[in-house]
Design a protein around this motif. Structure first.
Motif, PDB file in Angstrom:
ATOM      1  N   ALA A  68      73.749 -88.585  44.801  1.00 25.84           N
ATOM      2  CA  ALA A  68      73.327 -89.141  43.503  1.00 25.84           C
ATOM      3  C   ALA A  68      74.284 -88.707  42.400  1.00 25.84           C
ATOM      4  CB  ALA A  68      71.900 -88.714  43.177  1.00 25.84           C
ATOM      5  N   ALA A  69      74.733 -87.462  42.438  1.00 31.87           N
ATOM      6  CA  ALA A  69      75.654 -86.979  41.405  1.00 31.87           C
ATOM      7  C   ALA A  69      76.995 -87.695  41.478  1.00 31.87           C
ATOM      8  CB  ALA A  69      75.849 -85.478  41.541  1.00 31.87           C
ATOM      9  N   LEU A  70      77.530 -87.858  42.679  1.00 28.57           N
ATOM     10  CA  LEU A  70      78.826 -88.514  42.815  1.00 28.57           C
ATOM     11  C   LEU A  70      78.778 -89.989  42.429  1.00 28.57           C
ATOM     12  CD1 LEU A  70      80.084 -86.898  46.145  1.00 28.57           C
ATOM     13  CD2 LEU A  70      80.818 -86.398  43.807  1.00 28.57           C
ATOM     14  N   VAL A  71      77.736 -90.699  42.868  1.00 30.11           N
ATOM     15  CA  VAL A  71      77.610 -92.120  42.515  1.00 30.11           C
ATOM     16  C   VAL A  71      77.373 -92.271  41.019  1.00 30.11           C
ATOM     17  CG1 VAL A  71      76.236 -94.209  42.903  1.00 30.11           C
ATOM     18  CG2 VAL A  71      76.852 -92.767  44.828  1.00 30.11           C
ATOM     19  N   MET A  72      76.604 -91.341  40.451  1.00 23.92           N
ATOM     20  CA  MET A  72      76.350 -91.396  39.011  1.00 23.92           C
ATOM     21  C   MET A  72      77.653 -91.191  38.225  1.00 23.92           C
ATOM     22  SD  MET A  72      73.153 -89.556  37.072  1.00 23.92           S
ATOM     23  CE  MET A  72      73.533 -88.033  37.811  1.00 23.92           C
ATOM     24  N   ILE A  73      78.495 -90.299  38.680  1.00 27.08           N
ATOM     25  CA  ILE A  73      79.791 -90.092  38.018  1.00 27.08           C
ATOM     26  C   ILE A  73      80.619 -91.369  38.052  1.00 27.08           C
ATOM     27  CG2 ILE A  73      82.003 -88.885  38.249  1.00 27.08           C
ATOM     28  CD1 ILE A  73      80.381 -86.423  39.150  1.00 27.08           C
ATOM     29  N   VAL A  74      80.667 -92.010  39.205  1.00 27.61           N
ATOM     30  CA  VAL A  74      81.442 -93.253  39.335  1.00 27.61           C
ATOM     31  C   VAL A  74      80.873 -94.342  38.426  1.00 27.61           C
ATOM     32  CG1 VAL A  74      82.064 -95.101  40.943  1.00 27.61           C
ATOM     33  CG2 VAL A  74      82.259 -92.716  41.649  1.00 27.61           C
ATOM     34  N   LEU A  75      79.540 -94.483  38.422  1.00 27.10           N
ATOM     35  CA  LEU A  75      78.922 -95.521  37.592  1.00 27.10           C
ATOM     36  C   LEU A  75      79.148 -95.272  36.104  1.00 27.10           C
ATOM     37  CD1 LEU A  75      75.551 -96.219  39.426  1.00 27.10           C
ATOM     38  CD2 LEU A  75      77.557 -97.681  39.287  1.00 27.10           C
ATOM     39  N   SER A  85      77.391-106.919  33.805  1.00 28.32           N
ATOM     40  CA  SER A  85      77.389-105.650  34.520  1.00 28.32           C
ATOM     41  C   SER A  85      76.702-104.536  33.755  1.00 28.32           C
ATOM     42  CB  SER A  85      78.832-105.249  34.828  1.00 28.32           C
ATOM     43  OG  SER A  85      79.532-105.033  33.612  1.00 28.32           O
ATOM     44  N   ALA A  86      76.560-104.687  32.442  1.00 22.46           N
ATOM     45  CA  ALA A  86      75.971-103.609  31.645  1.00 22.46           C
ATOM     46  C   ALA A  86      74.530-103.317  32.067  1.00 22.46           C
ATOM     47  CB  ALA A  86      76.038-103.949  30.167  1.00 22.46           C
ATOM     48  N   LEU A 123      81.664 -93.684  34.761  1.00 21.71           N
ATOM     49  CA  LEU A 123      83.071 -93.949  34.449  1.00 21.71           C
ATOM     50  C   LEU A 123      83.395 -95.441  34.447  1.00 21.71           C
ATOM     51  CD1 LEU A 123      84.849 -91.065  36.380  1.00 21.71           C
ATOM     52  CD2 LEU A 123      84.533 -91.290  33.909  1.00 21.71           C
ATOM     53  N   MET A 124      82.639 -96.246  35.198  1.00 23.14           N
ATOM     54  CA  MET A 124      82.861 -97.688  35.224  1.00 23.14           C
ATOM     55  C   MET A 124      82.358 -98.382  33.965  1.00 23.14           C
ATOM     56  SD  MET A 124      82.048 -98.739  39.172  1.00 23.14           S
ATOM     57  CE  MET A 124      81.566-100.374  38.675  1.00 23.14           C
ATOM     58  N   GLN A 125      81.403 -97.781  33.286  1.00 23.47           N
ATOM     59  CA  GLN A 125      80.806 -98.433  32.120  1.00 23.47           C
ATOM     60  C   GLN A 125      81.772 -98.396  30.949  1.00 23.47           C
ATOM     61  OE1 GLN A 125      76.896 -96.925  31.270  1.00 23.47           O
ATOM     62  NE2 GLN A 125      76.294 -97.012  33.417  1.00 23.47           N
ATOM     63  N   GLN A 126      81.749 -99.466  30.190  1.00 27.74           N
ATOM     64  CA  GLN A 126      82.583 -99.586  29.006  1.00 27.74           C
ATOM     65  C   GLN A 126      81.803 -99.095  27.791  1.00 27.74           C
ATOM     66  OE1 GLN A 126      85.762-101.114  28.712  1.00 27.74           O
ATOM     67  NE2 GLN A 126      85.914-101.148  30.928  1.00 27.74           N
ATOM     68  N   GLY A 127      82.526 -98.862  26.723  1.00 24.91           N
ATOM     69  CA  GLY A 127      81.896 -98.482  25.477  1.00 24.91           C
ATOM     70  C   GLY A 127      81.165 -99.654  24.844  1.00 24.91           C
ATOM     71  N   LYS A 128      80.467 -99.400  23.725  1.00 21.66           N
ATOM     72  CA  LYS A 128      79.676-100.449  23.076  1.00 21.66           C
ATOM     73  C   LYS A 128      80.551-101.579  22.530  1.00 21.66           C
ATOM     74  CE  LYS A 128      75.714 -97.713  21.680  1.00 21.66           C
ATOM     75  NZ  LYS A 128      74.910 -97.241  20.561  1.00 21.66           N
ATOM     76  N   GLY A 129      81.736-101.245  22.075  1.00 25.48           N
ATOM     77  CA  GLY A 129      82.584-102.259  21.463  1.00 25.48           C
ATOM     78  C   GLY A 129      83.365-103.090  22.469  1.00 25.48           C
ATOM     79  N   PHE A 142      85.416-106.528  35.456  1.00 24.66           N
ATOM     80  CA  PHE A 142      85.498-107.271  36.708  1.00 24.66           C
ATOM     81  C   PHE A 142      86.291-108.558  36.547  1.00 24.66           C
ATOM     82  CE2 PHE A 142      81.453-105.115  38.301  1.00 24.66           C
ATOM     83  CZ  PHE A 142      82.024-103.899  38.112  1.00 24.66           C
ATOM     84  N   GLY A 143      87.035-108.673  35.470  1.00 27.14           N
ATOM     85  CA  GLY A 143      87.991-109.752  35.321  1.00 27.14           C
ATOM     86  C   GLY A 143      87.427-111.103  34.957  1.00 27.14           C
TER      87      GLY A 143
END
Length: 136
Positions: free
Chosen positions: A15-22, A51-52, A24-30, A37-38
């Motif tokens: 859970a900790a490792l997947v949470m770290i990846v998720l 994706s948000a 880091l994948m998320q973008q900021g609000k702006g 994902f292109g």
């Protein structure tokens, strides 16, 4: 019981490792969340909602799973400890006896040259003893 604790530890690490990846994948609000994902929201891997929503909900579920597993592991880890004991009280007798010879290593001549005094002020370098202060 050990099997359950091992499974909880594995769940917590995953859970900790997947949470770290998720996270880091998320973008900021702006930033545009679909740009990860292109493409636009309609052509996204996660559907038309983008994706948000998927990433934030998955992160929340994994965070909840992580906290629950942490609490359960902490409960079972401290279950055998009594409330009045400390870590030092639980040391084996061999560790306590290993400390005693270290104080015996002081040479007898230097131990005899130190006066035995219970007055804490006399142990401070440069401080006058009470008898010397009274004679001044």
């Amino acid at each position: 019981m050990n099997i359950i604790l091992s499974i909880l530890q594995v769940v917590q690490v995953i859970a900790a490792l997947v949470m770290i990846v998720l996270i880091l994948m998320q973008q900021g609000k702006g930033a545009s969340a679909g740009a990860t994902f292109g493409g636009g929201a309609s052509g996204s891997v996660f559907g038309s909602s983008g994706s948000a929503t998927f990433l934030s909900r998955t992160t929340a579920v994994l965070a909840t799973l992580f906290f629950i597993s942490t609490l359960v592991l902490a409960y079972y880890g401290n279950r055998g400890a009594s409330s009045g004991s400390s870590v030092l009280d639980r040391l084996p007798a061999t560790a306590a006896s290993a400390v005693a010879p270290a104080s015996a290593a002081v040479p007898a001549a230097s131990a005899a040259s130190v006066p035995a005094s219970k007055d804490a002020a006399s142990m401070i370098p440069g401080a006058a003893t009470p008898a010397a202060a009274a004679s001044k």
